[in-house]
Design a protein around this motif. Structure first.
Motif, mmCIF file in Angstrom:
data_model
loop_
_atom_site.group_PDB
_atom_site.id
_atom_site.type_symbol
_atom_site.label_atom_id
_atom_site.label_comp_id
_atom_site.label_asym_id
_atom_site.label_seq_id
_atom_site.Cartn_x
_atom_site.Cartn_y
_atom_site.Cartn_z
ATOM 1 N N GLN A 29 52.195 -109.519 51.634
ATOM 2 C CA GLN A 29 52.084 -109.585 50.162
ATOM 3 C C GLN A 29 52.954 -108.520 49.494
ATOM 4 N N ILE A 30 52.982 -107.334 50.068
ATOM 5 C CA ILE A 30 53.798 -106.253 49.491
ATOM 6 C C ILE A 30 55.274 -106.668 49.482
ATOM 7 N N ALA A 31 55.702 -107.276 50.578
ATOM 8 C CA ALA A 31 57.110 -107.690 50.693
ATOM 9 C C ALA A 31 57.448 -108.769 49.672
ATOM 10 N N THR A 32 56.579 -109.780 49.549
ATOM 11 C CA THR A 32 56.916 -110.877 48.631
ATOM 12 C C THR A 32 56.908 -110.371 47.188
ATOM 13 N N ARG A 33 55.957 -109.483 46.881
ATOM 14 C CA ARG A 33 55.916 -108.958 45.514
ATOM 15 C C ARG A 33 57.160 -108.115 45.202
ATOM 16 N N MET A 79 69.039 -113.092 33.638
ATOM 17 C CA MET A 79 70.444 -113.051 33.257
ATOM 18 C C MET A 79 71.107 -114.413 33.436
ATOM 19 N N GLY A 80 70.352 -115.396 33.936
ATOM 20 C CA GLY A 80 70.926 -116.715 34.220
ATOM 21 C C GLY A 80 71.815 -116.684 35.459
ATOM 22 N N ALA A 81 71.546 -115.709 36.344
ATOM 23 C CA ALA A 81 72.447 -115.473 37.481
ATOM 24 C C ALA A 81 72.126 -116.348 38.689
ATOM 25 N N THR A 82 73.120 -116.465 39.564
ATOM 26 C CA THR A 82 72.931 -117.076 40.885
ATOM 27 C C THR A 82 72.705 -115.942 41.871
ATOM 28 N N PRO A 83 71.558 -115.907 42.555
ATOM 29 C CA PRO A 83 71.280 -114.809 43.477
ATOM 30 C C PRO A 83 72.114 -114.927 44.748
ATOM 31 N N LEU A 84 72.554 -113.800 45.288
ATOM 32 C CA LEU A 84 73.341 -113.829 46.526
ATOM 33 C C LEU A 84 72.785 -112.889 47.600
ATOM 34 N N TRP A 85 72.628 -111.603 47.272
ATOM 35 C CA TRP A 85 72.316 -110.616 48.304
ATOM 36 C C TRP A 85 71.238 -109.660 47.791
ATOM 37 N N PHE A 86 70.618 -108.944 48.726
ATOM 38 C CA PHE A 86 69.746 -107.846 48.310
ATOM 39 C C PHE A 86 69.789 -106.720 49.331
ATOM 40 N N THR A 87 69.435 -105.522 48.870
ATOM 41 C CA THR A 87 69.301 -104.377 49.770
ATOM 42 C C THR A 87 67.874 -103.857 49.648
ATOM 43 N N LEU A 88 67.453 -103.110 50.665
ATOM 44 C CA LEU A 88 66.048 -102.705 50.780
ATOM 45 C C LEU A 88 65.926 -101.213 51.052
ATOM 46 N N GLY A 89 65.269 -100.503 50.157
ATOM 47 C CA GLY A 89 64.941 -99.099 50.398
ATOM 48 C C GLY A 89 63.496 -99.032 50.840
ATOM 49 N N TRP A 113 52.852 -103.821 61.199
ATOM 50 C CA TRP A 113 53.063 -103.767 59.750
ATOM 51 C C TRP A 113 54.479 -104.260 59.424
ATOM 52 N N LEU A 114 55.451 -103.718 60.155
ATOM 53 C CA LEU A 114 56.850 -104.073 59.892
ATOM 54 C C LEU A 114 57.120 -105.546 60.154
ATOM 55 N N SER A 115 56.489 -106.063 61.192
ATOM 56 C CA SER A 115 56.699 -107.458 61.537
ATOM 57 C C SER A 115 56.205 -108.364 60.396
ATOM 58 N N GLN A 116 55.015 -108.067 59.874
ATOM 59 C CA GLN A 116 54.475 -108.881 58.773
ATOM 60 C C GLN A 116 55.273 -108.684 57.487
ATOM 61 N N PHE A 117 55.683 -107.445 57.247
ATOM 62 C CA PHE A 117 56.474 -107.153 56.057
ATOM 63 C C PHE A 117 57.785 -107.928 56.101
ATOM 64 N N SER A 118 58.443 -107.867 57.246
ATOM 65 C CA SER A 118 59.731 -108.540 57.394
ATOM 66 C C SER A 118 59.580 -110.059 57.270
ATOM 67 N N GLU A 119 58.475 -110.570 57.815
ATOM 68 C CA GLU A 119 58.214 -112.010 57.692
ATOM 69 C C GLU A 119 58.076 -112.410 56.215
ATOM 70 N N GLY A 120 57.318 -111.619 55.470
ATOM 71 C CA GLY A 120 57.124 -111.892 54.042
ATOM 72 C C GLY A 120 58.430 -111.793 53.264
ATOM 73 N N LEU A 121 59.203 -110.785 53.617
ATOM 74 C CA LEU A 121 60.464 -110.550 52.911
ATOM 75 C C LEU A 121 61.431 -111.728 53.093
ATOM 76 N N PHE A 122 61.613 -112.153 54.330
ATOM 77 C CA PHE A 122 62.571 -113.235 54.578
ATOM 78 C C PHE A 122 62.034 -114.588 54.094
ATOM 79 N N ALA A 170 60.246 -114.928 51.382
ATOM 80 C CA ALA A 170 60.463 -114.914 49.931
ATOM 81 C C ALA A 170 61.937 -115.150 49.600
ATOM 82 N N ALA A 171 62.824 -114.652 50.452
ATOM 83 C CA ALA A 171 64.266 -114.765 50.184
ATOM 84 C C ALA A 171 64.801 -116.162 50.479
ATOM 85 N N LYS A 172 64.110 -116.877 51.364
ATOM 86 C CA LYS A 172 64.626 -118.161 51.868
ATOM 87 C C LYS A 172 64.929 -119.181 50.761
ATOM 88 N N PRO A 173 64.001 -119.423 49.822
ATOM 89 C CA PRO A 173 64.292 -120.452 48.811
ATOM 90 C C PRO A 173 65.550 -120.144 47.996
#
Ligand code: ADP
Ligand code: MG
Length: 335
Positions: free
Chosen positions: A62-66, A78-88, A98-107, A109-112
């Protein structure tokens, strides 16, 4: 950086890039990215701090998707087309599960949006997540907040008040049926960035902003930046039918008018607020009627009275309406 952190990045945050514009992704000192010809880069960053921007009880998924959704919402505005993101990523410890679930949520969310994670930084400390979203717009076509014009109609996408209702639910201030709870919790942790809507309205819109701080606060940003005033018809605010129903029947254990307060000042909805000139109204109304977008006409842009500040006023059934006096009792939901 320790070997442990390198293997952490390799294991959880290195994926094959989807975009041909990614020349070099995670692994070098910088990512190398090609901005498509005749397009402009738009960039936005958001940080979530544990306990402040999400409850300590949130799952890593949930933290990752949010974190992802709230950041990408700015590209939508901005009416933009999304391309890339970086993660701090600042982590108290490198917990593999924790990391495995976080990474699963993150990718997930990014997939669509087909967005590639192209870099980041990993440090040790109190749990904090920063996502920087990158997108592109056609030259000089980005939607902005300083371009509303007197006479424009004001529209909002989707439903309002879900984010604040969800927060009240997560804080055990209200109760809801399982179905409504599921809806609200998913709206809180995965507020779907309105990318398609932003792109659809872009050719017909004067000004746009995404609603993160609350309708009135974000409408005020348009007012100030555009040097105009806005009038919001509170009787037209779009409320999700299930939330409306539950409130009407007193099922939330909370007073009926709270919903208006949530919709006006609650925040966390990540819908788009945008203004449309008279001449473009038929185009936007056609998008709505053809169900290509879900948006509601909720007000208008007017001139500020001479010598007065730029304001956002509320009206109910055509008469001036003061939410602050009507809803003073619910202000604790708006923090
Ligand atoms: P440097 O020390 O050269 O700044 P780092 O050791 O911090 O590089 O990171 C190594 C590589 O891993 C870089 O390409 C960086 O972008 C990437 N990276 C670090 N942390 C993350 C993360 N949380 N998610 C994605 N990529 C990351
Ligand atoms: Mg680094």
């Amino acid at each position: 950086m320790s070997l442990n952190e390198f293997s952490l990045i390799k294991q959880f945050f290195t994926r094959q890039a989807q975009q041909s514009s990614v020349i070099k992704s995670v692994g070098d000192d910088c990512a190398i990215l090609s901005v498509p010809h005749n397009q402009q880069l738009v960039v936005s960053m958001d940080t979530l701090v544990a306990g402040r921007h999400f409850p300590e009880s949130a799952t890593p998924y949930q933290i990752a998707t949010r974190a992802f959704c709230t950041s990408v919402s700015d590209l939508a505005a901005m009416g933009a087309t999304p391309l890339w993101f970086t993660l701090g990523l600042t982590l108290p410890s490198s917990d593999e599960q924790w990391l495995s679930q976080f990474s699963e949520g993150l990718f997930a969310a990014a997939k669509p949006f087909n967005m590639d994670l192209v870099g980041g930084d990993t440090t040790k400390g109190p749990l904090t997540i920063t996502v920087q979203a990158h997108g592109v717009v056609e030259q000089d076509c980005a939607l902005q907040r300083d371009t509303a014009q007197i006479g424009d109609r004001v529209f909002v996408s989707g439903y309002l008040g879900d984010g604040a209702a969800a927060l009240a639910l997560l804080q055990h201030k209200i109760t809801a049926s399982d179905k409504l709870s599921d809806y609200l919790v998913s709206r809180f942790y995965s507020p779907m960035p309105q990318i398609a809507l932003g792109q659809a309205i872009a050719p017909f819109t004067h000004a746009a902003i995404d609603i993160s701080d609350g309708l009135l606060a974000d409408a005020q940003h348009i007012a100030d930046a555009s040097q105009v005033s806005l009038v919001v018809d509170v009787d037209r605010l779009p409320i999700h039918p299930s939330l409306h129903d539950a409130m009407q029947k007193g099922m939330l254990g909370y007073e009926r008018d709270a919903i208006l307060s949530w919709a006006l000042t609650g925040g966390d909805d990540y819908q788009l607020l945008f203004t449309v000139s008279e001449s473009q109204l038929p185009a936007v109304n056609a998008l709505i009627e053809d169900k290509l977008i879900h948006a509601t006409d909720i007000g208008r842009v007017v001139a500020a009275n001479t010598g007065e500040q730029y304001t956002v006023q509320c009206a109910m059934n055509g008469a001036p309406y003061s939410p602050s006096s009507q809803h003073r009792g619910y202000q604790h939901f708006t923090a």
